[in-house]
Structures are given as C-alpha cells and as structure tokens.
Motif scaffolding. Structure first.
Motif, PDB file in Angstrom:
ATOM      1  N   UNK A  79       0.798  -1.223   0.000  1.00 40.78           N
ATOM      2  CA  UNK A  79       0.000   0.000   0.000  1.00 40.78           C
ATOM      3  C   UNK A  79       0.837   1.283   0.000  1.00 40.78           C
ATOM      4  N   UNK A  80       1.996   1.247   0.629  1.00 45.55           N
ATOM      5  CA  UNK A  80       2.824   2.460   0.712  1.00 45.55           C
ATOM      6  C   UNK A  80       3.756   2.547  -0.495  1.00 45.55           C
ATOM      7  N   UNK A  81       4.510   1.453  -0.739  1.00 46.91           N
ATOM      8  CA  UNK A  81       5.527   1.495  -1.797  1.00 46.91           C
ATOM      9  C   UNK A  81       4.898   1.711  -3.171  1.00 46.91           C
ATOM     10  N   UNK A  82       3.648   1.253  -3.345  1.00 46.52           N
ATOM     11  CA  UNK A  82       3.002   1.403  -4.650  1.00 46.52           C
ATOM     12  C   UNK A  82       2.655   2.863  -4.938  1.00 46.52           C
ATOM     13  N   UNK A  83       2.741   3.723  -3.940  1.00 43.92           N
ATOM     14  CA  UNK A  83       2.465   5.145  -4.170  1.00 43.92           C
ATOM     15  C   UNK A  83       3.729   5.969  -4.382  1.00 43.92           C
ATOM     16  N   UNK A  84       4.899   5.317  -4.348  1.00 46.85           N
ATOM     17  CA  UNK A  84       6.135   6.065  -4.593  1.00 46.85           C
ATOM     18  C   UNK A  84       6.197   6.437  -6.077  1.00 46.85           C
ATOM     19  N   UNK A  85       7.041   7.439  -6.348  1.00 46.95           N
ATOM     20  CA  UNK A  85       7.196   7.882  -7.729  1.00 46.95           C
ATOM     21  C   UNK A  85       7.671   6.729  -8.625  1.00 46.95           C
ATOM     22  N   UNK A  86       8.583   5.930  -8.082  1.00 47.74           N
ATOM     23  CA  UNK A  86       9.120   4.808  -8.854  1.00 47.74           C
ATOM     24  C   UNK A  86       8.007   3.871  -9.310  1.00 47.74           C
ATOM     25  N   UNK A  87       7.098   3.540  -8.400  1.00 48.75           N
ATOM     26  CA  UNK A  87       6.028   2.602  -8.741  1.00 48.75           C
ATOM     27  C   UNK A  87       5.039   3.258  -9.700  1.00 48.75           C
ATOM     28  N   UNK A  88       4.722   4.521  -9.449  1.00 50.44           N
ATOM     29  CA  UNK A  88       3.745   5.186 -10.304  1.00 50.44           C
ATOM     30  C   UNK A  88       4.247   5.302 -11.737  1.00 50.44           C
ATOM     31  N   UNK A  89       5.574   5.490 -11.895  1.00 49.71           N
ATOM     32  CA  UNK A  89       6.143   5.614 -13.244  1.00 49.71           C
ATOM     33  C   UNK A  89       6.659   4.280 -13.770  1.00 49.71           C
ATOM     34  N   UNK A  90       6.361   3.196 -13.060  1.00 47.05           N
ATOM     35  CA  UNK A  90       6.778   1.845 -13.463  1.00 47.05           C
ATOM     36  C   UNK A  90       8.280   1.739 -13.665  1.00 47.05           C
ATOM     37  N   UNK A  91       9.006   2.275 -12.687  1.00 48.86           N
ATOM     38  CA  UNK A  91      10.465   2.142 -12.718  1.00 48.86           C
ATOM     39  C   UNK A  91      10.918   1.293 -11.540  1.00 48.86           C
ATOM     40  N   UNK A  92      10.401   0.079 -11.477  1.00 46.96           N
ATOM     41  CA  UNK A  92      10.806  -0.889 -10.458  1.00 46.96           C
ATOM     42  C   UNK A  92      11.464  -2.044 -11.184  1.00 46.96           C
ATOM     43  N   UNK A  93      12.700  -2.335 -10.821  1.00 46.78           N
ATOM     44  CA  UNK A  93      13.450  -3.373 -11.536  1.00 46.78           C
ATOM     45  C   UNK A  93      14.125  -4.306 -10.554  1.00 46.78           C
ATOM     46  N   UNK A  94      14.086  -5.601 -10.892  1.00 46.10           N
ATOM     47  CA  UNK A  94      14.857  -6.556 -10.095  1.00 46.10           C
ATOM     48  C   UNK A  94      16.235  -6.717 -10.742  1.00 46.10           C
ATOM     49  N   UNK A  95      17.284  -6.723  -9.909  1.00 50.99           N
ATOM     50  CA  UNK A  95      18.642  -6.843 -10.430  1.00 50.99           C
ATOM     51  C   UNK A  95      18.796  -8.191 -11.160  1.00 50.99           C
ATOM     52  N   UNK A  96      19.427  -8.181 -12.317  1.00 47.11           N
ATOM     53  CA  UNK A  96      19.614  -9.437 -13.047  1.00 47.11           C
ATOM     54  C   UNK A  96      20.497 -10.437 -12.287  1.00 47.11           C
ATOM     55  N   UNK A  97      20.341 -11.687 -12.670  1.00 44.32           N
ATOM     56  CA  UNK A  97      21.130 -12.767 -12.069  1.00 44.32           C
ATOM     57  C   UNK A  97      21.836 -13.506 -13.190  1.00 44.32           C
ATOM     58  N   UNK A  98      23.131 -13.221 -13.332  1.00 43.80           N
ATOM     59  CA  UNK A  98      23.903 -13.843 -14.407  1.00 43.80           C
ATOM     60  C   UNK A  98      24.797 -14.934 -13.875  1.00 43.80           C
ATOM     61  N   UNK A  99      26.070 -14.942 -14.303  1.00 44.55           N
ATOM     62  CA  UNK A  99      27.031 -15.890 -13.771  1.00 44.55           C
ATOM     63  C   UNK A  99      27.217 -15.676 -12.287  1.00 44.55           C
ATOM     64  N   UNK A 100      27.055 -14.465 -11.851  1.00 44.00           N
ATOM     65  CA  UNK A 100      26.901 -14.168 -10.435  1.00 44.00           C
ATOM     66  C   UNK A 100      25.821 -13.093 -10.352  1.00 44.00           C
TER      67      UNK A 100
END
Lengths: 362, 350
Positions: free
Chosen positions: A270-291
């Motif tokens: 409920x809180x984090x979804x109202x941040x600017x990042x969430x509203x502008x759809x700039x939420x990213x999970x860090x990739x997982x490569x060889x490490x």
C-alpha cells in the motif's frame, strides 16, 4: 583504499609472471588483501574458495571450472541453479562441504580436496584463517565491497592461476567502461539525476544502505543517479516503508538475492506502490547472471550498463544484449542464447517496465 | 494491605486506586496518540486528526493519498500491535511471577519464547514469511510448552521447581535449534532476516498481522484476567491453596497455556521482545500493590504504553529501524538492576 605498495608489489609479480609464462617452475608470489605474502611453487592447479562470490570469479579467471576444487555451498547452489550451471554442468560435482555457509572452514574436507591454494575472507578474523594455514595449506585472503578491491583480487587470483593476462583483460574492460561512463555522466545536470533506492532485502523486512563503502551506491553514482538512502548509516540497515515514502525514490531496484522477490512486492504494497518509482513503473529486479549483478563481480560492467541505460537511455545507449554476448564469450567461453539473456534480465517479469523494452531481442 | 481496614480507609484506598488507573489509562491514550503522530514521513497534527476521523467514518476503504495510507495503514496498526503485545507480555510476566511466587521469572523461563523463535527462524530459513512464519512460531511455542508439561509431570503431579527446570531444559534445546538454523542459513539471503527478526521489531505490522495477533493475545489476556482471584491463591503455598479448594496443578497449567498463547503470538508477530514481562510488573506493583486483581490490569496498561513508546523510539530516532529487543534491554536491564537491589535491601531489613 589499499596501500599503493600493494599494487606495486602485485604489479611486479604480475610482470614477472608475464615473462615466465612458459617456465612454470618459477615460484609465484602474491600479496593478498590482508597484506600477507603468499608464495606458490608453481601456478595453482587446484583452488578452493570459501567466500561465496569468489567461486564464479575463479571460473571466469580460468575460463572454466577445472581448477575450482571446492566452494561454499551457497555459491554452489547459485551456480547450479543459474546460467553457470547450464554453461558448466560439471560444476555440480565440485565439493561444497569445505565450509558451512558461515565461512568456518571444515579443515578435513578442505584438505581432502588437495588445494594448492585456499581463498578465504580477509575481514572475518584469524579464527577463520589460522586453521587453514596450520593444516599446511596455502591461503590467500580477499576483501570485498569496492571496485578497487574487486580489481585487486581478480588480479591476485589470475596471477595465482598463472594467467595474469586474464585479469588484465577483464580489469581493462572494467576500466574502459567505468571511464567512459564517468565521462558521459559528468555532463548530466544534478536535477536530471534520478533518486535510486536499492533494496538489499525486501521480502520480510526492507533494508537499504548508506553511501559509505557501498558498491550499489558507488555504481548508482557512476551512471548518473543519486542514492536515495544516502542518509542511512551503514550497509543493509532495516528501514520502514514510511521512510521510503519520505525519500520517494524515482527508481527502485530489488535485489537478486531473494529468489521469491518480484516487482509485485512493490506494486502490492500500500505504501511502496504510491512512490514515484512505482507510479512511473520504474521498479526493476537486479539481473542474475554468472553471479548476482548487485554486488561486485566479474560481470559488473554489465550491471553498470544495464542501470545506465535504464536511468539515462538518451545518454547511454549500450547494446546490452550484444555486450552480454561478448562478455560471456570472454569470461566463460560461452555463446549466450537469446533465451539465456531473457532469463538473466527477467524479461518475463519486468519487460513492460519503463525503458525496459530497449533490452528486448531485436 | 491490612485486612482490618475501617470503611473510610478502604474507600480512600479505592479512590486512590481509581485515580492511579485513570492516570494510567490517560497515559496510554496519550502515548498512542503521540505515537500515531510521530514518524519519518511528516504529516501535520491537524491532518492526522482529519485522517483518523475520515478513516473512522469510512472503515475498510484504502485511501489514495500517501499521508493517509501512512497514518491508517502503517502507523495505526503498528501502534495497536505494539500496545497489544506490550499488554500481553507484561500480563504474562505478572501472572508467571504470581504463580511461581518469584519476582524474577518471565515468559522466557518456560521455554515458550525459544520454541516460538525456532519456529519463526525455521520459516525464514525456508524463505517463508507472513502467515507461515506466524503459524510456525506459534505452533512451536506451544510445542515447547507441551514438552515442558510432559517433562515436569512426575507421578501425576507437577512441582514448581520441576516446571522451572524443565523450562530451562526445553528453552536450551530450542535455543540450540535456533543456533543450528542460523548455522545453516545462507548469509546472503535468509541469515540477515533471521538475525533481525530474533532481535524483535514491529516493522512488518499490518492490519492483517494485527488481525492474526488479536485472537491469541485477547484470549490469553482474558483468561488471565478471569483467573486474577486464583492468582492470589496460587501465590500461597500449595497446601494452603488446596485447603481453600483450589487445584493448584490444574490452575497453573491454565495460566501457563494462556501465557504461551500470548507469548507465542507476540514472538510470531514481532520476534523476541525481551524484558517487558520482567520489568513492567514491578513498576505496576509499585503503583498498585501485590493484589492480582489490580496488578493484572495495571500491568496491561503500563506494558501497552511502555512498548508503544519504545517502538516509537525504534522507528523515529534514525532512518534505520532500531531493533526493539535492543532498546527494551538497554532500558529494562538497568531498571531491573535497581529494582533487584531495592528488593534485596528490603528483604534484608525485614
């Protein structure tokens, strides 16, 4: 910051190795990150690694798994479950009982792997080191967390393997990319730099880190962002959703450590979804490569490129997929498929986030 | 308290007692209001009042604005959960001290906290959170209590000393199991979560979590409140209690079950928050005396206010959340030390 003379002595030993590449009988001297001198009679054929990130680094520095004879069980599960497990299926047979996840060596199991060199942490105290040297094994200590330290131990391990040119190549790539980015980021005006929050943990409790000695903060700055959690003291500190609301970050990065963590975590809160990042759809999970791409590793320049393209697509326009293919060929002698890349970048989960379409296969 | 007090003195005492309780209730309400107003995200006081009124008028709707959500979805459930847990832990301590006739015991002595901690740590090890974490910590807290009961029951009877010793044994066993979980936990992923959770925090409070905590804590509190007369009798010698028609064994186990319900639930929702059950009943005794009829509600009110206040410090002092267990121990341990000295000085004098 390491003393300059460490670099100098390492450089000398690396140079010596360069001349003696074929004469493998010459001893190798390395100075580790606890300022200890370690001498090997010949390039190490068998290396056991107790720190978690080091296992994949050894594979990268050697270009294969044949010299990695023991590793941390956590490192092994990451390798077996990730893309390295597909590249090097034989990795599942490498022993991982030389230590528990807590880095305390199991000396008998360690000795049974007959290592020419054991890698251990420099910063966890003598109790984790002395038993190894008392057993008559060579042990070199590494320190983690900054770009300089990463380059240093890359060099150290490659030298021990008798392949200092690998470290020169891989560190040279880091250097080139970092310099190029710094030059471009320097012209980005302060008010165009997004506030980026990296959540080191997000499933049960939320953690963030300050700027001091934090690698994520370092590369956020490198690619023209501002660390949203810079007023936190220390690394991996638990914070409240209310505190995140107060920072109101422009971009939220989720760690790749928590396997069950997805970007829904933010959109369902409920809180984090109202941040600017969430509203502008700039939420990213860090990739997982060889490490994992969040902490420093042999793949770090790819992390920087990924984030640079996300924060400033108009300033940095790296062909990330092409760069990944080149890097994996160099690091692991492997031709990444498009499916591999989609998996590493979590295209299924976050392909629709802002600016992520640039990473789609052409 | 003298049993031959004349009527005017008696009514004087009850008037004083009503005054003390009035002050405690006022203190609790003030603390909770202050706590709802305090936080890292700045919301003005008139705005908070407006949000609270709106929230009360439209229950169950999720507001759109950030400040409304912060007050209604973050602070309010957290304040209520902290208050409820504080009441439960303090009452658990007060009841236990009565049953054991020993002012130095707390819910930890029955091994419940350690059992619940093992359950929660295990859940975190396997990457579970939320309801699974709650369920496992509650179930293992209960399992610890049942184990203590089985160990302490010898020839169909349970002596207090065997309960304490069994509690120590079971507590040590579960503490070791917690260590094993920490030993095998991945230092990159689950270990930090386990370590932080064990130190205690309300940082994950939500209405859902409050809803899960209410039944167990309310039931436990209610049970102890119903038994407040019996607690006075249990504080007597067993033979005396039996001659007054009380079955001390059975009554004690009802109290233990109620305490394990409260403690297990509290550990499940907030990790291990120590010292409340030890320190708060002492403060309550200073204010209202030894009689459990007054001591139980007084402990509940003081515990609620105390933990709410501590949690407010934990979440507002710095950008980082300070673990609760650290704060309660930093404040609780010195206070308890002073109480201990006073207790023995008076005991020596008598």
């Amino acid at each position: 910051m390491l003393p300059r003379r460490l670099y100098t002595s390492l450089a000398i030993s690396v140079a010596a190795m360069g001349f003696a590449a074929t004469a493998s009988a010459d001893p190798i001297t390395i100075v580790d990150q606890a300022d200890r001198t370690v001498t090997l009679q010949k390039p190490a054929d068998r290396i056991a690694s107790i720190p978690i990130p080091m296992a994949s680094t050894i594979i990268a520095m050697d270009g294969g798994t044949s010299k990695l004879v023991g590793m941390n069980p956590t490192a092994k599960s990451a390798i077996v479950e990730g893309v390295l497990g597909r590249i090097f299926p034989e990795a599942k047979d490498i022993p991982s009982d030389i230590t528990a996840p807590n880095f305390i060596p199991n000396i008998e199991e360690l000795a049974a792997t007959h290592p020419d060199l054991v890698i251990q942490w420099a910063d966890y105290g003598a109790d984790l080191v002395d038993p190894i040297s008392n057993a008559g094994l060579n042990v070199a200590l590494i320190s983690y967390g900054t770009e300089e330290k990463t380059r240093y131990y890359h060099n150290m391990v490659a030298t021990a393997l008798g392949k200092p040119e690998r470290a020169a190549l891989i560190n040279g790539w880091r250097d080139t990319v970092a310099n190029e980015m710094a030059a471009k980021a320097k012209d980005i005006p302060a008010d165009k730099k997004p506030k980026v929050l990296y959540l080191g943990r997000a499933l049960e409790n939320l953690t963030a880190s300050g700027n001091k000695g934090n690698y994520n903060a370092w590369y956020i700055d490198l690619v023209g962002g501002v660390n949203a959690s810079s007023d936190v003291q220390g690394n991996g500190t638990t914070i409240s959703p209310e505190q995140i609301a107060e920072w109101n970050p422009d971009v939220i990065l989720l760690n790749s450590f928590e396997a069950k963590l997805g970007i829904d975590r933010i959109y369902n809160d409920p809180i984090l979804s109202l941040t600017k990042a969430a509203k502008e759809h700039k939420v990213y999970k860090m990739p997982l490569g060889g490490y994992r791409w969040d902490p420093p590793s042999q793949e770090s320049p790819l992390t920087w490129m990924w984030l640079a393209n996300l924060l400033h697509p108009d300033v940095f326009a790296y062909d990330l997929r092409g760069e990944m293919k080149k890097a994996y060929k160099t690091l692991y002698n492997y031709d990444l498929t498009d499916a591999d890349i989609d998996g590493i970048l979590w295209m299924d989960m976050q392909g629709a986030e802002t600016a992520y379409a640039q990473f789609k296969a052409k | 308290m003298s049993t031959v007090a004349t009527e005017p003195v008696r009514s004087g005492i009850s008037a004083l007692r009503i005054g003390v309780f009035g002050l405690m209730i006022a203190g609790l309400v003030a603390t909770m209001l202050f706590s709802i107003g305090a936080g890292r995200f700045s919301v003005s006081v008139p705005r908070i009042a407006e949000i609270l009124v709106n929230g009360a008028l439209n229950p169950g709707t999720i507001p759109d604005e950030m400040d409304e959500r912060i007050v209604l979805l973050v602070r309010l459930p957290r304040v209520l959960l902290a208050a409820l847990s504080g009441a439960a832990l303090a009452v658990g301590g007060a009841a236990l001290q009565g049953v054991f006739r020993n002012p130095l015991v707390s819910p930890q002595v029955l091994g419940i906290s350690q059992g619940a901690a093992f359950g929660g740590a295990l859940a975190l090890l396997f990457g579970y959170s939320g309801i699974v974490l709650l369920g496992m910590s509650f179930l293992l807290g209960l399992a610890a209590l049942i184990l203590v009961g089985a160990l302490a029951r010898i020839n169909g009877r349970t002596e207090i000393i065997t309960v304490i010793l069994s509690g120590m044994v079971v507590g040590a066993l579960f503490a070791a199991l917690v260590s094993i979980v920490q030993f095998v936990a991945d230092p990159n992923t689950s270990l930090p979560a386990i370590v932080y959770w064990l130190m205690g925090s309300f940082s994950t409070a939500t209405w859902a979590r409050l809803g899960l905590a209410v039944p167990g804590m309310a039931l436990g509190l209610f049970a102890v409140w119903l038994l407040r007369y019996r607690l006075n009798l249990l504080a007597l010698e067993d033979s005396e209690a039996r001659s007054l028609g009380v079955n001390p064994d059975r009554e004690r186990w009802i109290v233990f079950a109620a305490i394990s319900l409260m403690t297990g639930t509290s550990v499940a929702v907030a990790g291990i928050v120590g010292w409340i059950g030890l320190v708060v009943p002492h403060a309550a005794r200073i204010l209202v005396g030894e009689d459990h009829r007054a001591l139980i509600p007084a402990s509940a009110l003081l515990g609620a206010a105390y933990l709410t206040f501590i949690d407010t410090l934990a979440r507002t002092l710095t950008a980082a959340e300070i673990p609760l267990g650290v704060l309660t121990a930093l404040i609780g341990a010195p206070v308890f030390g002073l109480l201990l000295r006073r207790h023995f000085r008076e005991a020596n004098r008598a």
